[in-house]
Design a protein around this motif. Structure first.
Motif, PDB file in Angstrom:
ATOM      1  N   GLN A   1     -62.877 -70.445 150.401  1.00  0.00           N
ATOM      2  CA  GLN A   1     -63.712 -71.557 150.849  1.00  0.00           C
ATOM      3  C   GLN A   1     -65.186 -71.348 150.510  1.00  0.00           C
ATOM      4  OE1 GLN A   1     -62.870 -71.908 155.020  1.00  0.00           O
ATOM      5  NE2 GLN A   1     -60.837 -72.764 154.668  1.00  0.00           N
ATOM      6  N   THR A   2     -65.528 -70.206 149.958  1.00  0.00           N
ATOM      7  CA  THR A   2     -66.920 -69.925 149.597  1.00  0.00           C
ATOM      8  C   THR A   2     -67.161 -70.247 148.132  1.00  0.00           C
ATOM      9  OG1 THR A   2     -66.534 -67.644 148.906  1.00  0.00           O
ATOM     10  CG2 THR A   2     -66.965 -68.015 151.260  1.00  0.00           C
ATOM     11  N   ARG A   3     -68.410 -70.232 147.729  1.00  0.00           N
ATOM     12  CA  ARG A   3     -68.771 -70.495 146.336  1.00  0.00           C
ATOM     13  C   ARG A   3     -68.288 -69.392 145.409  1.00  0.00           C
ATOM     14  NH1 ARG A   3     -74.664 -73.171 145.944  1.00  0.00           N
ATOM     15  NH2 ARG A   3     -74.268 -74.871 147.378  1.00  0.00           N
TER      16      ARG A   3
END
Length: 93
Positions: free
Chosen positions: A86-88
């Protein structure tokens, strides 16, 4: 343990990762989606319910800490991967 030669703790880790990736693939969901992680939780709870029923059937003492540890072992790395996805760091530009 059994035919695999792995400890019970290691099996929980592998099952959790397998269910996460398998559910994501079968459902065509991203690993960062909550649904594959929910599948891992349901499988972990079902496995512990099976263990509880077996303990009752064999009059074995309840191992509540062991059941909790098994659920944590099953969920830990799938949760980490879900959060990382869910992170970059894992997203394409």
């Amino acid at each position: 343990m059994g035919a695999t030669g792995l400890s019970k703790d290691a099996l929980h880790v592998y099952v959790g990762m397998g269910v996460l990736l398998g559910a994501a693939w079968l459902g065509r969901w991203r690993v960062g989606d909550w649904r594959p992680l929910l599948a891992v939780l349901l499988v972990a709870l079902a496995g512990e319910l099976w263990d509880l029923i077996d303990n009752i059937r064999t009059n074995a003492p309840m191992q509540w800490r062991g059941h909790g540890k098994d659920i944590l072992n099953t969920l830990f790395w799938p949760t980490v991967l879900t959060l990382l996805a869910q992170t970059r760091l894992f997203r394409r530009s």
